[in-house]
Design a protein around this motif. Sequence first.
Motif, PDB file in Angstrom:
ATOM      1  N   GLU A 112      14.611   7.991  22.302  1.00 21.55           N
ATOM      2  CA  GLU A 112      14.920   7.549  20.935  1.00 21.55           C
ATOM      3  C   GLU A 112      14.065   8.293  19.925  1.00 21.55           C
ATOM      4  N   ARG A 138      16.009   8.442  16.507  1.00 31.45           N
ATOM      5  CA  ARG A 138      16.654   7.134  16.376  1.00 31.45           C
ATOM      6  C   ARG A 138      15.680   5.972  16.515  1.00 31.45           C
ATOM      7  N   HIS A 142      13.012   3.168  15.800  1.00 31.95           N
ATOM      8  CA  HIS A 142      12.460   2.378  14.701  1.00 31.95           C
ATOM      9  C   HIS A 142      11.692   1.221  15.327  1.00 31.95           C
ATOM     10  N   GLY A 143      10.612   0.834  14.684  1.00 25.77           N
ATOM     11  CA  GLY A 143       9.773  -0.230  15.205  1.00 25.77           C
ATOM     12  C   GLY A 143      10.551  -1.537  15.307  1.00 25.77           C
ATOM     13  N   ARG A 144      10.462  -2.177  16.447  1.00 26.99           N
ATOM     14  CA  ARG A 144      11.163  -3.433  16.676  1.00 26.99           C
ATOM     15  C   ARG A 144      10.693  -4.035  17.986  1.00 26.99           C
ATOM     16  N   ARG A 145      11.023  -5.277  18.179  1.00 22.50           N
ATOM     17  CA  ARG A 145      10.769  -5.927  19.462  1.00 22.50           C
ATOM     18  C   ARG A 145      11.875  -5.509  20.423  1.00 22.50           C
ATOM     19  N   ILE A 146      11.489  -5.004  21.591  1.00 17.53           N
ATOM     20  CA  ILE A 146      12.469  -4.568  22.588  1.00 17.53           C
ATOM     21  C   ILE A 146      12.335  -5.471  23.807  1.00 17.53           C
ATOM     22  N   GLU A 147      13.433  -6.051  24.212  1.00 16.71           N
ATOM     23  CA  GLU A 147      13.457  -6.898  25.401  1.00 16.71           C
ATOM     24  C   GLU A 147      14.434  -6.286  26.400  1.00 16.71           C
TER      25      GLU A 147
END
Length: 94
Positions: free
Chosen positions: A35, A40, A42-47
Amino acid sequence: MLSAALNDQSPSAPKAVLASATVDVPGSFLAIAKEVKDGRFHGRRIEWSRKDGFVKLVWNPALRERVPAEVVKSVEELDAKIASGELRVPYSAP
Protein backbone atom coordinates in the motif's frame (compact mmCIF):
# COMPACT_ATOMS: atom_id res chain seq x y z
CA MET A 1 -8.34 -26.48 23.57
CA LEU A 2 -8.24 -23.96 20.74
CA SER A 3 -5.46 -21.41 21.03
CA ALA A 4 -5.41 -17.97 19.43
CA ALA A 5 -1.88 -16.69 19.08
CA LEU A 6 0.47 -15.53 16.37
CA ASN A 7 1.67 -19.05 15.63
CA ASP A 8 0.74 -22.71 16.03
CA GLN A 9 0.63 -23.46 19.74
CA SER A 10 0.39 -27.25 19.44
CA PRO A 11 4.15 -27.80 19.94
CA SER A 12 3.81 -26.04 23.33
CA ALA A 13 1.13 -28.45 24.53
CA PRO A 14 0.86 -31.26 21.97
CA LYS A 15 -1.56 -33.28 24.09
CA ALA A 16 -3.86 -30.35 24.86
CA VAL A 17 -4.02 -27.91 21.93
CA LEU A 18 -6.39 -29.24 19.28
CA ALA A 19 -6.01 -26.31 16.91
CA SER A 20 -4.62 -22.80 16.72
CA ALA A 21 -5.79 -19.62 15.06
CA THR A 22 -2.59 -18.24 13.58
CA VAL A 23 -1.70 -14.83 12.18
CA ASP A 24 0.56 -14.25 9.16
CA VAL A 25 2.41 -11.23 10.54
CA PRO A 26 5.04 -11.06 7.75
CA GLY A 27 2.27 -11.23 5.14
CA SER A 28 0.34 -8.44 6.81
CA PHE A 29 3.45 -6.24 6.89
CA LEU A 30 4.04 -6.94 3.19
CA ALA A 31 0.44 -5.97 2.39
CA ILE A 32 0.91 -2.64 4.18
CA ALA A 33 4.28 -2.10 2.49
CA LYS A 34 2.60 -2.65 -0.89
CA GLU A 35 0.00 0.00 0.00
CA VAL A 36 2.82 2.41 0.90
CA LYS A 37 4.70 1.61 -2.32
CA ASP A 38 1.54 2.09 -4.41
CA GLY A 39 0.73 5.40 -2.67
CA ARG A 40 -2.53 4.00 -1.25
CA PHE A 41 -1.58 3.81 2.42
CA HIS A 42 -3.37 5.98 4.95
CA GLY A 43 -3.24 5.77 8.72
CA ARG A 44 -6.07 3.67 10.12
CA ARG A 45 -6.89 0.77 12.37
CA ILE A 46 -6.37 -2.47 10.43
CA GLU A 47 -8.01 -5.68 11.59
CA TRP A 48 -6.91 -8.72 9.61
CA SER A 49 -9.28 -11.68 9.46
CA ARG A 50 -9.86 -15.09 7.93
CA LYS A 51 -11.45 -13.31 4.97
CA ASP A 52 -8.18 -11.47 4.31
CA GLY A 53 -6.21 -14.71 4.48
CA PHE A 54 -3.89 -13.50 7.23
CA VAL A 55 -5.61 -15.52 9.96
CA LYS A 56 -5.74 -19.29 9.58
CA LEU A 57 -6.97 -22.33 11.45
CA VAL A 58 -4.14 -24.83 11.99
CA TRP A 59 -4.94 -28.29 13.34
CA ASN A 60 -2.60 -30.15 15.65
CA PRO A 61 -1.82 -33.18 13.45
CA ALA A 62 -1.24 -35.36 16.51
CA LEU A 63 -4.78 -34.76 17.79
CA ARG A 64 -6.77 -34.15 14.61
CA GLU A 65 -6.93 -37.87 13.87
CA ARG A 66 -8.75 -38.35 17.19
CA VAL A 67 -11.55 -35.99 16.16
CA PRO A 68 -14.51 -37.70 14.46
CA ALA A 69 -14.50 -37.11 10.69
CA GLU A 70 -17.95 -35.47 10.77
CA VAL A 71 -16.71 -32.96 13.35
CA VAL A 72 -13.62 -32.13 11.28
CA LYS A 73 -15.85 -31.71 8.22
CA SER A 74 -18.22 -29.39 10.11
CA VAL A 75 -15.35 -27.29 11.46
CA GLU A 76 -13.76 -27.02 8.01
CA GLU A 77 -17.10 -26.04 6.45
CA LEU A 78 -17.60 -23.33 9.07
CA ASP A 79 -14.00 -22.19 8.63
CA ALA A 80 -14.57 -21.86 4.86
CA LYS A 81 -17.71 -19.79 5.51
CA ILE A 82 -15.76 -17.53 7.86
CA ALA A 83 -12.94 -17.18 5.32
CA SER A 84 -15.38 -16.28 2.53
CA GLY A 85 -17.21 -13.75 4.70
CA GLU A 86 -20.47 -15.72 4.53
CA LEU A 87 -20.31 -16.26 8.31
CA ARG A 88 -19.18 -13.40 10.52
CA VAL A 89 -17.80 -14.14 13.97
CA PRO A 90 -18.75 -11.28 16.28
CA TYR A 91 -16.07 -9.84 18.51
CA SER A 92 -15.24 -6.63 20.26
CA ALA A 93 -11.79 -5.16 19.79
CA PRO A 94 -10.45 -2.56 22.21
